[in-house]
Each structure stands twice: as structure tokens, then as C-alpha cells.
Design an enzyme around this catalytic site. Sequence first.
Site, PDB file in Angstrom:
ATOM      1  N   GLU A   1       2.431   7.621   7.692  1.00 25.20           N
ATOM      2  CA  GLU A   1       3.290   7.759   8.870  1.00 25.20           C
ATOM      3  C   GLU A   1       2.919   9.022   9.634  1.00 25.20           C
ATOM      4  OE1 GLU A   1       7.989   8.006  10.238  1.00 25.20           O
ATOM      5  OE2 GLU A   1       7.454   8.182   8.133  1.00 25.20           O
TER       6      GLU A   1
ATOM      7  N   LEU B   1       7.442  21.729  -7.308  1.00 20.02           N
ATOM      8  CA  LEU B   1       6.601  22.511  -6.405  1.00 20.02           C
ATOM      9  C   LEU B   1       5.680  21.602  -5.596  1.00 20.02           C
ATOM     10  CD1 LEU B   1       5.553  25.286  -8.954  1.00 20.02           C
ATOM     11  CD2 LEU B   1       7.233  25.537  -7.111  1.00 20.02           C
TER      12      LEU B   1
ATOM     13  N   GLY C   1       0.810  -1.203   0.000  1.00 17.92           N
ATOM     14  CA  GLY C   1       0.000   0.000   0.000  1.00 17.92           C
ATOM     15  C   GLY C   1       0.845   1.255   0.000  1.00 17.92           C
TER      16      GLY C   1
ATOM     17  N   ASP D   1       7.180  19.054 -11.204  1.00 23.46           N
ATOM     18  CA  ASP D   1       7.198  20.504 -11.413  1.00 23.46           C
ATOM     19  C   ASP D   1       8.053  21.247 -10.400  1.00 23.46           C
ATOM     20  OD1 ASP D   1       5.628  20.237  -9.175  1.00 23.46           O
ATOM     21  OD2 ASP D   1       3.882  21.300  -9.982  1.00 23.46           O
TER      22      ASP D   1
ATOM     23  N   GLU E   1       7.944   3.946   2.319  1.00 23.23           N
ATOM     24  CA  GLU E   1       9.163   3.392   2.906  1.00 23.23           C
ATOM     25  C   GLU E   1      10.208   3.072   1.842  1.00 23.23           C
ATOM     26  OE1 GLU E   1       9.155   0.668   6.438  1.00 23.23           O
ATOM     27  OE2 GLU E   1       7.071   0.391   5.784  1.00 23.23           O
TER      28      GLU E   1
END
Length: 302
Positions: free
Chosen positions: A268, A215, A65, A213, A71
Site C-alpha cells: 500500500e 522493536l 499475497g 521483540d 489488509e
Amino acid sequence: MDKDKVLLVLHGKQAGNEEVRAAVAAQREAGRELAVRVTWEDGDARRIVEEALAAGFATLVAGGGDGTLREVAEALARGRGEASLAILPLGTANDFARAAGIPLEPAAALALLDQTARPIDLGAVNGKLFLNMATGGFGSKVTANTSEDLKKVLGGAAYLLTGLTRFSEVHAAQGRFSAPDFQWEGEFLALGIGNGRQAGGGHVLCPQARVDDGLLDVSILPTPQDMVGTLGTLLGGGNGVESLFVRARVPWLEVEAAEGLDVNLDGEPLEGRKLRFSVSPGALRVHLPAGSPLLREPPRED
């Protein structure tokens, strides 16, 4: 580094997935050198990636997932090598994969190994990296507190159900946001700082985000008068709240929250009173579909 060596880092819960086994077998029969390592506990993915880079693997496949993907991506980026990343989406939400147009079928996802890897950005906050999105406010608590069993049974709808059952806990967060040519301060219900576009099981918080991009897309949902009703709309798909968002596209963003802010980085949790978000342009090479919505331009011809 052997350009033909590929390692699949597979989440332990998917070890018995017959579709994955068949897809891996098909790749091997086609001549690809594809090894598989299975994770068992926190930290395994990072260790496996480090060992794979030392062994000369050219491509790592994140099989799991959004948490597994984060990770593996973070470990790859910190390894500072030339290895690329492919994605085998096997989670409940698969938010990054869905937004990028990566197939959810294992065989089709592994077929993207034949696509040229594209350099994409990574987000960073207080020393931690994220591939997809940092979310804050009530939405991050919903994602963090949605049980694995509920996600397994209901899929993405589990996030909605968890949110609906926790309305009594709804309260707004307070923050001050500063970035080049952007300032905002006030109470907000939801926050998305996106390299990718969606999080939390399909909630599109940053609809125009691109991963190449340089950003970050910032989306802030100020606290509305009808807070519970607006939250229900947001968790139910978001239709009708688009005009309420404050948006910006920035190279970095500083957030100050006197009472602390709970943030979710692709699964996380992180908490802090002062957070600085930035972007690392072209930090990772990823095998994405041609014409992926998350890319600005087609690949350059060599």
C-alpha cells in the site's frame, strides 16, 4: 466465539486454484469447520473480517499475497478481538511468509492451524498498520510500479526487471531520521523499516528482525558513488552491499523529508513529509511454524 470456526479470506484471483480447493476439502474432511469468502475489490477483505468477527469466527486465514495479508491483519488488529490469524501464501513475493518459514504449498500452510497462535507485533505509521515492512526510496517505487501481469509471468524476478528498466529514473531521497539513541541525516537510495525481514520479492533489508521483540529494525542504504551499480546489485539479491547499510533497532522512528517520501506498506503506497513509525507489541496472534526464524523464543508451556 467458537474456537473451531475458521474463515478463509481468499483473494478473488485464487478462487479457481485447485490446490487450495483440495487443501480446504482435506481440512473439512479432518473435521475442521472451515468457511471460505472471496474478495472482489478493494475493501472487501476488511469488510469480510469485520463480519467474521461479529459472527464469532475464532481464526481468519489470509489467502493471497502480501497485500491481502496486510489488509486482513490490519482489520483483525483493529477489531480488538481474540481471533487469530493464519497465512495461506498465494502471491508473487510472499515476503512475510517466506521469512517466517510458512510453507508455500496450500495443504502444508493450512496445517499450521494446528500450531498454537503466537502474539506478534505490528508496525504503524501515521495511523496505518503494517505486518511486514515499510520500504522507501527507489525500492518502494519499483514494488508499487511492478505490473500484476509481469509478476504473474516472472514471479519475483519481475521486481528486478522493473527496476532495471527504470534506471533512468533513479534519484536519491533525502531524509532526517530520529529515534532513541539514533540520529541520521542524508541522501539514501533504499530504506526498510521492518517488523519482518524482506520485501519487494525477496530483498532482505532487515536480516535480524523479529516479530515479537517490540522493536522495529531500520535499514538505510546511503546514496553510494556508483548509484546505478549499487542498485543493480541490490535488486539482484543484495550480495556485496551489506556493509553499506546503516542499521538500528528502535521502538519508534520519526522521518522528515522536505521533498516528501514515498513509502510502501506491504503493497500500500503512502507519501508524506513527516512520518512517525511505531510498534504495537503483541498486537496480533498468528499461527507460525515451530522454530520460525522471526520468533525469539519457543512458546511457553501452559
